[in-house]
Scaffold this active site. Sequence first.
Site, PDB file in Angstrom:
ATOM      1  N   GLY A  39      26.121   9.542  -2.557  1.00 30.78           N
ATOM      2  CA  GLY A  39      24.731   9.812  -2.908  1.00 30.78           C
ATOM      3  C   GLY A  39      24.366   9.298  -4.294  1.00 30.78           C
ATOM      4  O   GLY A  39      24.886   8.278  -4.775  1.00 30.78           O
ATOM      5  N   SER A  40      23.499  10.038  -4.956  1.00 27.15           N
ATOM      6  CA  SER A  40      22.887   9.560  -6.198  1.00 27.15           C
ATOM      7  C   SER A  40      23.837   9.479  -7.384  1.00 27.15           C
ATOM      8  O   SER A  40      23.446   8.980  -8.446  1.00 27.15           O
ATOM      9  CB  SER A  40      21.700  10.452  -6.561  1.00 27.15           C
ATOM     10  OG  SER A  40      20.695  10.347  -5.571  1.00 27.15           O
ATOM     11  N   THR A  41      25.069   9.960  -7.234  1.00 25.28           N
ATOM     12  CA  THR A  41      26.029   9.783  -8.323  1.00 25.28           C
ATOM     13  C   THR A  41      26.312   8.306  -8.581  1.00 25.28           C
ATOM     14  O   THR A  41      26.890   7.960  -9.619  1.00 25.28           O
ATOM     15  CB  THR A  41      27.361  10.505  -8.021  1.00 25.28           C
ATOM     16  OG1 THR A  41      27.887  10.030  -6.774  1.00 25.28           O
ATOM     17  CG2 THR A  41      27.143  12.016  -7.944  1.00 25.28           C
ATOM     18  N   MET A  42      25.882   7.413  -7.674  1.00 25.78           N
ATOM     19  CA  MET A  42      26.100   5.978  -7.851  1.00 25.78           C
ATOM     20  C   MET A  42      24.997   5.283  -8.648  1.00 25.78           C
ATOM     21  O   MET A  42      25.177   4.142  -9.087  1.00 25.78           O
ATOM     22  CB  MET A  42      26.217   5.301  -6.477  1.00 25.78           C
ATOM     23  CG  MET A  42      27.484   5.625  -5.715  1.00 25.78           C
ATOM     24  SD  MET A  42      28.987   5.054  -6.561  1.00 25.78           S
ATOM     25  CE  MET A  42      29.589   6.609  -7.232  1.00 25.78           C
ATOM     26  N   LYS A  43      23.861   5.937  -8.830  1.00 22.47           N
ATOM     27  CA  LYS A  43      22.733   5.258  -9.477  1.00 22.47           C
ATOM     28  C   LYS A  43      23.045   4.736 -10.881  1.00 22.47           C
ATOM     29  O   LYS A  43      22.573   3.652 -11.246  1.00 22.47           O
ATOM     30  CB  LYS A  43      21.511   6.177  -9.484  1.00 22.47           C
ATOM     31  CG  LYS A  43      20.906   6.339  -8.095  1.00 22.47           C
ATOM     32  CD  LYS A  43      19.808   7.383  -8.063  1.00 22.47           C
ATOM     33  CE  LYS A  43      19.325   7.592  -6.623  1.00 22.47           C
ATOM     34  NZ  LYS A  43      18.462   8.762  -6.481  1.00 22.47           N
TER      35      LYS A  43
END
Length: 283
Positions: A39-43
């Site tokens: 999820g958004s931990t990659m942004k």
Amino acid sequence: RSGEILAMVNQPAGNPNNRAELQGELLRNRAVTDVYEPGSTMKPFAVVLGLESGKWKPGTLVNTAPMRIGRYTVRDTHNYGTIDVTRVISKSSNVGASKIALSMPAERLWHLYRNLGFGSVTGMGLVGEQPGVLRHFSKWAEIGHANHSFGYGFSLTILQLAQAYTVLAADGVRRPLTLFKRDQPLGPADEQRVLAATAVQQVRTMMELVVTKEGTGFKAHVPGYRVAGKTGTARKLSHGRYINRYFALFAGMAPASDPRLVIAILIDEPRGSAYYGGTVAAP
């Protein structure tokens, strides 16, 4: 700085010495055996690449209204309108991350993920460790390129997520992990430059805003310390379709001014009405 793992915890957990508790799901080390879409931990990683490219700066404005890609629509939980790149991180904008990633060849994001260790085991020799899944960029298509920027379309272990965040904490340098205390400090031969230090430092500053009241992860703030991190909320896949069950994630570091500790947390199907990473995993 050392790559030393101080703690690796599974809850609920079983006691291998209690024969009555011999249930596989309670005895396996899910930090290395189970894989998840992050999820958004990659942004932050997509944003670092954007800064490295020179096409983006922390103050560059991005229109984050819902965006059509072929027959798909990329949207955020709220329409934030036009915001700067810094707030793409603090507000966790899927659209903003997608636009930054799509401004560069898919190969760049794929190479970064490979260099972070995704799609391969850490080499620590832990029983049952899984490499996760990272398909070659030639198979992504445009929507896949966008999805990879906000943590969908590939999978990794929480150990791999923690290792990736050590790269953000170490100004873009990847070091090998160990469960044992090192007898000798790591040297230059043990280090791999993955990202440019200046871009990483800029993104770490953005990640500090995540744990303020204007960010998604305020509940991860620690009085007296500067904390940098990123929340994530990922829908679960079942039989090839996304369902209304979730993983809640938070990954971060402290102190943000000179990081010494990295932590990655995942909660599988949080119970109750709250399931966002910022409300469940961050605290």
